[in-house]
Design an enzyme around this catalytic site. Sequence first.
Site, PDB file in Angstrom:
ATOM      1  N   SER A 207      85.426  25.626  -9.470  1.00  0.00           N
ATOM      2  CA  SER A 207      86.239  26.857 -10.520  1.00  0.00           C
ATOM      3  C   SER A 207      88.012  27.284  -9.432  1.00  0.00           C
ATOM      4  O   SER A 207      89.052  26.607  -9.707  1.00  0.00           O
ATOM      5  CB  SER A 207      85.760  28.035 -11.065  1.00  0.00           C
ATOM      6  OG  SER A 207      86.006  28.929 -12.384  1.00  0.00           O
TER       7      SER A 207
ATOM      8  N   ASP B  62      79.881  21.429 -18.948  1.00  0.00           N
ATOM      9  CA  ASP B  62      80.629  22.854 -18.799  1.00  0.00           C
ATOM     10  C   ASP B  62      82.354  22.887 -19.787  1.00  0.00           C
ATOM     11  O   ASP B  62      82.878  22.012 -20.500  1.00  0.00           O
ATOM     12  CB  ASP B  62      81.569  22.749 -17.397  1.00  0.00           C
ATOM     13  CG  ASP B  62      82.335  23.557 -16.704  1.00  0.00           C
ATOM     14  OD1 ASP B  62      82.339  24.667 -16.586  1.00  0.00           O
ATOM     15  OD2 ASP B  62      82.686  23.607 -15.354  1.00  0.00           O
TER      16      ASP B  62
ATOM     17  N   HIS C  45      78.675  25.012 -15.432  1.00  0.00           N
ATOM     18  CA  HIS C  45      79.966  25.354 -14.987  1.00  0.00           C
ATOM     19  C   HIS C  45      78.695  25.176 -13.558  1.00  0.00           C
ATOM     20  O   HIS C  45      78.772  26.836 -13.186  1.00  0.00           O
ATOM     21  CB  HIS C  45      80.473  26.400 -15.381  1.00  0.00           C
ATOM     22  CG  HIS C  45      81.427  26.570 -14.529  1.00  0.00           C
ATOM     23  ND1 HIS C  45      82.943  25.685 -14.451  1.00  0.00           N
ATOM     24  CD2 HIS C  45      81.986  27.764 -13.840  1.00  0.00           C
ATOM     25  CE1 HIS C  45      84.169  26.769 -13.767  1.00  0.00           C
ATOM     26  NE2 HIS C  45      83.154  28.144 -13.224  1.00  0.00           N
TER      27      HIS C  45
END
Length: 621
Positions: A197, A305, A336
């Site tokens: 991320s 995601d 995610h």
Amino acid sequence: MRARSLWTALVPLIAVAAFSQGAAAAGTVPEIVVADGVTQPVFGYADAVRERLFVESTFDSDSDGLRDIIAFDVMRPRATEQGLKVPVVMDASPYYSTLCRGNDSECKADVDGDGLLDRWPLFYDNYFVPRGYAVILLDMVGTNNSTGCPTTNANQDNLSAKQAINWLNGRATARNAAGEVVTADWHNGRTGMIGKSYDGSLAMATAVTGVEGLTTIVPISGPTEYYDYVRSNGVVTRGNSYVSYLANVVTNPDRRDYCAPVRDALGAADGDETGDYTAFWNERSYVKKVPNQRASVLLYHGVNDDNVRADHFSKYWYALAENNVPRKLWLSQEGHVDPFDSRRAVWVRTLHRWFDFWLHGVPNGIMDEPRVDLERAADVWETHADWPVPGSTGTEVFLQPTGRVGLVPAAANATAGFQDSPTQSQATMIGNPDAVQPNRLAFLSAPLTAPLHISGTPELKLRASADKTDTNFGVILVDYGTAERVNHRASGEGIVTLSTEDCWGLGSATDDPCYRQTQKRVATSDVEVVTKGIMDAQNRQSIRVAVPLTPGELANYSFPLLPEDYVFAPGHRIGVIVVGSYPQYSSQADQTRANISLQLRSSRIVLPVVGGTAAAHAAGI
């Protein structure tokens, strides 16, 4: 040429003699041990050297007249004190004292108050330090022990890790808490960055600076174009002032008031009132800077995601290919989710071999293997030579007045219309596809007679008019057919976290290498949203400049859907759902409620079909 030069630099064979304390005492320089093609855990963990260091940056994010100081924690094998030269695995992050890292939400912790880190998030230290690596966990500017203020992927964030790499290679000065200068005389000159991320975006941001000494990166589900993280083709997809909101989230609570002026400046410059692309976003783009990149890439992303959507990996991947950057790609069916929680054993083995090759120069053949690992169904993986899968060809599938799709354009005078609804739910958009509804158009294939594989980035092309000066356009590509699928929309984004643990590496009294196991969350469903896209009609010519519509005037609109790799099964139907506003995609639904009319002859979806038109025809489209 770039690939050849990078690989050649790593080819020098390494010595692989076993290290013993007795040999070190006799004056022999310790060395790593390679067996079965990988480095072995012959160095201690509990006795590893731990340091907290501080390096002066080249910027002043909080405008206090002083350059920001970037803090980072180092762990390296004790054998580096006897001459062992090791590479670095670095995870630069803004989260170490706020949201923390991993499925177990681990934070950095100094348990005994001596100013050194006792609890190290994630498994990288436990696994790689015993195998002859140093691990650095770096606090991004304005977070944890670093000074300054976060700027949400602006240059100050992006350059935080670069200065640590400069230090590793003798181009910057670092000091310990006592102010003493510390050198990295134990470093072998190679660094790999990894992270999920935000951390993944920092790895890519550092790579595209071209900094010497960054040899490889492993970005996991990271934003590559921050405009695309909060916008899509002119439409605001996250709440207003999201950039300043996230800067606040990652700032330590006791510094949030201090950093308020920086956040206010971010909010004033982000252009939420238009959604257009400006210089503010250009600073937060990594894709266009890929020509500067030297580091190889092992890239991971979940195609489902909905946090960092799949166009982040695809745009970066396409740029890597254009610039011949050595690369590999993993695509999973989850949302995610870190690959450590998706395909743990294979991921650790792959990561180990990747770092061994690029950082230690172990000739293990990993770059001779297929470039792409792709999860087709829950825990069902396949490999491909590249992505998009070779043979994928843009194939025009036309929208028909009968509510069907076909390979032949509609008649010249064929039209279809609907009214935009800013409150229509996605479930309503895709539900009852054979029924006429006032706020959407649904176009369906016949039941497929053969599998249809798409691989790449679909694109919607419309010729349309609206009776207002502004509207949005949205599209959803749907698979209508019963199947067991990864349930990526439920809690966990496709995984279930279990109470059992497994362990990866060595530990100490304050840091264990054990993490909760996971399993895939699956469900049988009759419909699957395959991919989707959205645009502001005023940005039809450019995302940089909005041009109002002329009511009733036909215009051409073209915008990409999110990339996908998907196989429609025989007996299933493909649905193309065209809408105006798409509230579940965007936070800023258009409120004009325009009446929209499509000229169908020129309206189509371009699907990246493996096998092209012949395969589409064979499948019964």
